[in-house]
Design a protein around this motif. Structure first.
Motif, short mmCIF file in Angstrom:
data_model
loop_
_atom_site.label_atom_id
_atom_site.label_comp_id
_atom_site.label_asym_id
_atom_site.label_seq_id
_atom_site.Cartn_x
_atom_site.Cartn_y
_atom_site.Cartn_z
N UNK A 293 0.81 -1.33 0.03
CA UNK A 293 0.05 -0.01 0.26
C UNK A 293 0.85 1.33 -0.05
N UNK A 294 2.14 1.08 0.35
CA UNK A 294 3.07 2.37 0.48
C UNK A 294 3.51 2.52 -0.90
N UNK A 295 3.38 1.75 -1.55
CA UNK A 295 3.93 1.69 -3.09
C UNK A 295 3.06 2.35 -4.41
N UNK A 319 -7.65 10.30 4.58
CA UNK A 319 -6.27 10.49 4.16
C UNK A 319 -5.22 9.80 5.48
N UNK A 320 -5.79 9.22 6.43
CA UNK A 320 -5.12 8.69 7.52
C UNK A 320 -4.41 7.31 7.01
N UNK A 321 -5.41 6.53 5.86
CA UNK A 321 -5.01 5.21 5.43
C UNK A 321 -3.63 5.27 4.70
N UNK A 322 -3.07 6.62 4.24
CA UNK A 322 -1.71 6.71 3.59
C UNK A 322 -0.63 6.58 4.70
N UNK A 323 -0.91 6.56 5.81
CA UNK A 323 0.19 6.65 6.91
C UNK A 323 0.22 5.55 7.79
N UNK A 324 -0.51 4.45 7.42
CA UNK A 324 -0.75 3.21 8.28
C UNK A 324 0.58 2.40 8.51
#
Length: 809
Positions: A293-295, A319-324
C-alpha cells in the motif's frame, strides 16, 4: 435533522480493527484462490467498503452489491428468481446496529450475508432475516454464560447497564430476563446514552451514585466500546468505589477502554471472549500488504483496474490510510474477531463448493449461480477454518465456545488472563483468579445466605432481599432458594430446620417396653394367685368353705378370673384386625362369668339374711343347682349379645395415626363409639351393683364367716378400679391407652382375688379348724339358730356364742 439526502461522508477517523478485519477477509480469499481444495479452477472476487459505522454509509455499498451484474443500478422486477446481482454473498457488517439495517435489505433478495461481529439475538429470527448468518455466537449464549458466572460466584445482587443502541438494549433485555429466572436480582438498571454529549447523561450520573451508595459490588456492562468509555469516564470522575465489572465481548478487548486514564482503579474486569483458531501468518500478511500500500505504483495499478468506484460510492479516500504502519495495528493483530472475519469467507466458499458440486478435479456445474441457490446450501453447512470445525445451525449461528478472560494489569494496558471456559457449562479456574479486594472474593448479596433448613421471607420487591425463617418440625427446606417450607408427607417426619424428611416408624405398645414388662409381672402375679386359688378350691372341693362359696360355681368363677387376666395379652404387640375385635369380648365374657357367680352368692346371703325363713328356703333352692347355672348362662348370653352388637355396629379397626406422635406413626385400635364401648360394660356393672346392694346392709351373725363383707369389698374394688379408669383413660396419651386398659383389668382381677378369694385360701391353709359346717353353711346355722331360739324361749337361759378363733364348734 436531515432535510436533503446529500452524500454521507465518513468522519476524520481511522479504525485499525476495521482494516485488520478487511485484510483477514482478503487473506482468506487469496488462500482459497491459491488452493484447490474448495474451488478448484475458480477464483473468488471481492469488493471491500468501509461502513464508517453509519447505517446511511453502509446502505450505499449494499445498493452497489445488489446492482445488476455489469451496472451500478438495481433493476425493478416482479420476480427476482433469475436476477443476477453484482455479488453472490456479503461478508459483514461488524455491528448489530448496521446488520439489522442491511440484513432486511439482503433478505429481500435472499442474498447470503455473513457477519463476523453482529451478535444481537434478533438476527436469529428466520422470518425476518432468512439469509443472515454469522461466525460469532448469539448474545443469548454470552448472556447465559454471564448468568452462570454470577451464580457460580454467588453474586445475586447486581447492577445492569447497557449502551443505548440495539446491541446494548437487546443484550440488557436478555440478561434481565434470564437473570430474574435464575434468582439473580438487578438492583439498578440503566442505559449509557449515545452520543456522549446527550442530555441523558444526568440519568447516568444518578445511576452511578445509586450504585455507589448501595451494597451492589458487581456491575454487568453490556455495551459497545464507545459507550463503555463514556461510562468509565464518568465513574472515574465521580470516584465510584471499585466494583467487579462483568464485560460484554464488545468492549472487553477494546483499546478505547483499556487505555482510559484511571482504569486500573475501577476494580476487577472479567468477561467472555469467543474462542478461535490461531492465525500465526496473519501479522506477516499484514506487514506485506502495508508495504504494498505504501508503493505508489501498486496503488496506481488498482485505480486503473477499477477507477474511482470507491469515491463514487462512499466518498474520497481517508487521508490517514496513507500513513498506516504495523505499529499502528499491532494491538489488534490478535483480536478475537479477526478469525471470525476470516472464517466467514470459508463458510461462503464451502457453500459455493457444495452448490457447484466441486471435487478434486474441478467444479462440473458451469451455469451461473444465483444468490438464492447459494443460500440453499448455506443452511446447516459444515466447514473448517484453520483446522477448527464450524457449522451454521438452523438460526444461522455457529457453535463456538467462550474463554473467560480476566484483566490483570501490566502497565500500561491489562493482560487478558484465561480463568475459565464456557462450553455449554461454565468451568472456572479459581486458582488463576485475583480480585481488587485483597485476599478474598467480593460479595454482592442483598441478604446473607440462609442456613440449611431455612427459607426466605422476601422483603420489598426483590426476591434477593429476605429474612431467613426456620422450617418447623414436620416441614423441610427442599431447595436452597425456596420461599416456603415444604410439608412432609403424612408417613414422614422432620425436626426443626431440616432439609429432608424421614420415614415414620410404626409405634405401638411393644412387648419389650418397661411398662409392658411391669404389667406382665402383674399378670403373672394375678394369674398365679387365681390358679393357686383354683387349685386349692379343687383340692378342698368337699370342704364346707368351698361348698359355702358355691362349690363348682366358685371354681368356675376363679377360672373365669384367670381368663380375665389372660385377656390382657391381646393388648401388647402390633395391633391387627383380629386382636382389635377380640380385645373387649374376651375380657368382658370371662368377667361376666366371674361376676355372675359372685352375684349368686350375694343373692344367697341376701335371701338368707333378709327374707323370712320360709321364703328363704324356696329362694335358696332356686339359687342352687341347675337354676344357678342358668343364671350364669343368661348373664353371659346377655353380655355376648352386647359384644356382638358392639362388634357389628361399631367394630374397632386398626388405624395408623400419623400426627399424634412427632416422629412415629401410632398403630392402635380405634374405637368408633365411646357410648357403645361403655354399654359393653353394662352387664358386668349391673351384676356388680346388685352384688353390692345384696351384701352391703347384711348383718353378719356372730361366730359365722362374714361372706357378705368379702363380696362388698370385692364390688368396691371393682367400682373403684373402673371409675378411676374413665378419667385416666380419657386424659392419658392415646399411645398408652392400651397399657391403662391392661392395668385396670389386672387391678380389677387382683381386687376381687384379694378381697374375696384370698381370705378363704388363708382359712384353708392357716385356719383349717374353722373349715366346719357350723362356721360356713347357712342351713346348719339356720337350724342351729332355731333350736337356740327355742331354748331361749323355754328356759330363758342365755346361750354362749363360740368365738370363731378359740371355739371352732
Amino acid at each position: 435533522m436531515r432535510c436533503r439526502p446529500p452524500a454521507a461522508l465518513c468522519g476524520p477517523r481511522f479504525s485499525s480493527l476495521g482494516l485488520l478485519w478487511a485484510l483477514a477477509v482478503k487473506m482468506a480469499v487469496e488462500e482459497i484462490n491459491n488452493g484447490s481444495a474448495l474451488l478448484p479452477g475458480l477464483h473468488l472476487g471481492y469488493d471491500l467498503f468501509d461502513t464508517c459505522s453509519e447505517p446511511m454509509v453502509a446502505m450505499k455499498p449494499s445498493l452497489v452489491f445488489m446492482a445488476k451484474a455489469g451496472s451500478c443500478s438495481i433493476a425493478a422486477y416482479c420476480n427476482y428468481t433469475q436476477y443476477q446481482p453484482r455479488v453472490l454473498a456479503v461478508i459483514g457488517p461488524h455491528s448489530s446496529e448496521l446488520a439489522l439495517v442491511t440484513g432486511k435489505f439482503f433478505s429481500f433478495f435472499l442474498v447470503p450475508q455473513v457477519s463476523y461481529g453482529a451478535s444481537t439475538d434478533r438476527l436469529s429470527n428466520r422470518e425476518i432475516f432468512p439469509s443472515f448468518f454469522r461466525t460469532v455466537p448469539s448474545d443469548q449464549v454470552q448472556v447465559a454464560a454471564m448468568v452462570e458466572l454470577l451464580q457460580e460466584l454467588g453474586w445475586n445482587w447486581v447492577a445492569a447497564v447497557g449502551s443505548d443502541d440495539e446491541y446494548g438494549r437487546q443484550g440488557l433485555s436478555l440478561f434481565s430476563g434470564l437473570a430474574s429466572a435464575r434468582g439473580i436480582c438487578i438492583a439498578h438498571e440503566g442505559l449509557v446514552p449515545l452520543p456522549p454529549g446527550s442530555l441523558r447523561l444526568g440519568a447516568l450520573q444518578g445511576l452511578l451514585r445509586q450504585v455507589n451508595q448501595s451494597s451492589v459490588q458487581v456491575v454487568v456492562l453490556f455495551s459497545s466500546a464507545h459507550a463503555a468509555r463514556t461510562l468509565f469516564s464518568y465513574s472515574i470522575r465521580c470516584k465510584l468505589s471499585p466494583k467487579v465489572w462483568v464485560a460484554s465481548e464488545a468492549w472487553l478487548t477494546s483499546d478505547l477502554v483499556m487505555t482510559l486514564p484511571g482504569m486500573p482503579g475501577v476494580g476487577t474486569v472479567l468477561g467472555f471472549l469467543q474462542q478461535g483458531a490461531p492465525m500465526p501468518e496473519f501479522p506477516s500478511y499484514v506487514r506485506t500488504r502495508l508495504a504494498l500500500a505504501a508503493d505508489p505504483a501498486f496503488c496506481a495499478s488498482l485505480d486503473a483496474e477499477q477507477p474511482g468506484l470507491e469515491e463514487h460510492v462512499v466518498g474520497p479516500r481517508c487521508p490517514q490510510c496513507d500513513h498506516v504502519t504495523l505499529e499502528n495495528l499491532s494491538a489488534g493483530l490478535l483480536h478475537h474477531q479477526t478469525f471470525a472475519a476470516y472464517a466467514a469467507v470459508y463458510g461462503v466458499a464451502q457453500a459455493l463448493h457444495n452448490t457447484l458440486r466441486c471435487n478434486a478435479s474441478g467444479c462440473p456445474r458451469r451455469e451461473p449461480v444465483r444468490p438464492w441457490q447459494l443460500l440453499e446450501n448455506m443452511y446447516n453447512v459444515s466447514f473448517r477454518a484453520r483446522g477448527l470445525a464450524l457449522q451454521f445451525d438452523a438460526s444461522g449461528n455457529v457453535n463456538v465456545d467462550y474463554d473467560l478472560k480476566l484483566w490483570v494489569w501490566q502497565d500500561p494496558t491489562p493482560e487478558l488472563r484465561t480463568v475459565g471456559t464456557f462450553k455449554g457449562r461454565l468451568e472456572l479456574w479459581r486458582s488463576q483468579m485475583c480480585w481488587h479486594t485483597p485476599g478474598k472474593q467480593p460479595v454482592s448479596q442483598c441478604s446473607r445466605q440462609c442456613k440449611e433448613g431455612q427459607v426466605r421471607r422476601v422483603k420489598g420487591f426483590h426476591s434477593c432481599c429476605y429474612d431467613c425463617v426456620d422450617c418447623k418440625a414436620g416441614s423441610y427446606q427442599r431447595n436452597p432458594d425456596d420461599l416456603l417450607c415444604t410439608q412432609c408427607d403424612q408417613d414422614q417426619w422432620s425436626p426443626d430446620r431440616s432439609t429432608r424428611c424421614f420415614a415414620r416408624k410404626p409405634m405401638f405398645l411393644a412387648w419389650g417396653e418397661p411398662a409392658v414388662l411391669l404389667l406382665l409381672a402383674l399378670l403373672a402375679l394375678a394369674l398365679g394367685l387365681a390358679l393357686a386359688a383354683l387349685g386349692l378350691f379343687l383340692w378342698h372341693s368337699d370342704s364346707p368353705l368351698v361348698q359355702a362359696s358355691g362349690g363348682p360355681r366358685a371354681c368356675f368363677g376363679l377360672a373365669c378370673l384367670g381368663l380375665v387376666c389372660l385377656s390382657v395379652l391381646l393388648f401388647p404387640g402390633q395391633p391387627g384386625p383380629a386382636s382389635c375385635l377380640a380385645q373387649q369380648p374376651l375380657f368382658h365374657l370371662p368377667l361376666t362369668g366371674c361376676l355372675s357367680t359372685l352375684f349368686l352368692q350375694a343373692a344367697e346371703i341376701f335371701v338368707g339374711s333378709e327374707l323370712p325363713p320360709s321364703w328363704a328356703e324356696k329362694m335358696r333352692g332356686r339359687l342352687r343347682g341347675p337354676w344357678a347355672w342358668l343364671v350364669v348362662l343368661l348373664a353371659m348370653l346377655a353380655e355376648a349379645a352386647l359384644c356382638a352388637w358392639y362388634l357389628v355396629a361399631f367394630p374397632p379397626e386398626v388405624v395408623t395415626d400419623w400426627r399424634v406422635l412427632p416422629t412415629e406413626a401410632l398403630v392402635h385400635c380405634h374405637v368408633h363409639s365411646w357410648i357403645s364401648f361403655g354399654l359393653v360394660h353394662a352387664t358386668n356393672a349391673m351384676l356388680a351393683f346388685l352384688c353390692f346392694l345384696g351384701t352391703f346392709l347384711v348383718q353378719s351373725r356372730p361366730g359365722r364367716y362374714n361372706g357378705a363383707r368379702g363380696l362388698t369389698f370385692a364390688m368396691l374394688a371393682y367400682f373403684i378400679t373402673w371409675i378411676s379408669f374413665v378419667p385416666l383413660f380419657a386424659n392419658v396419651h392415646v399411645a398408652y391407652q392400651p397399657a391403662v386398659q391392661m392395668g385396670t383389668i389386672l387391678l380389677c382381677a387382683l381386687g376381687i382375688l384379694a378381697t374375696f378369694h384370698l381370705p378363704k385360701c388363708y382359712l384353708l391353709l392357716q385356719r383349717p379348724e374353722l373349715n366346719t359346717p357350723e362356721f360356713f353353711l347357712e342351713d346348719n346355722a339356720r337350724a342351729q339358730g332355731s333350736s337356740w331360739g327355742q331354748g331361749r324361749g323355754e328356759s330363758g337361759q342365755k346361750q354362749v356364742t363360740p368365738d370363731p378363733v378359740t371355739s371352732p364348734q
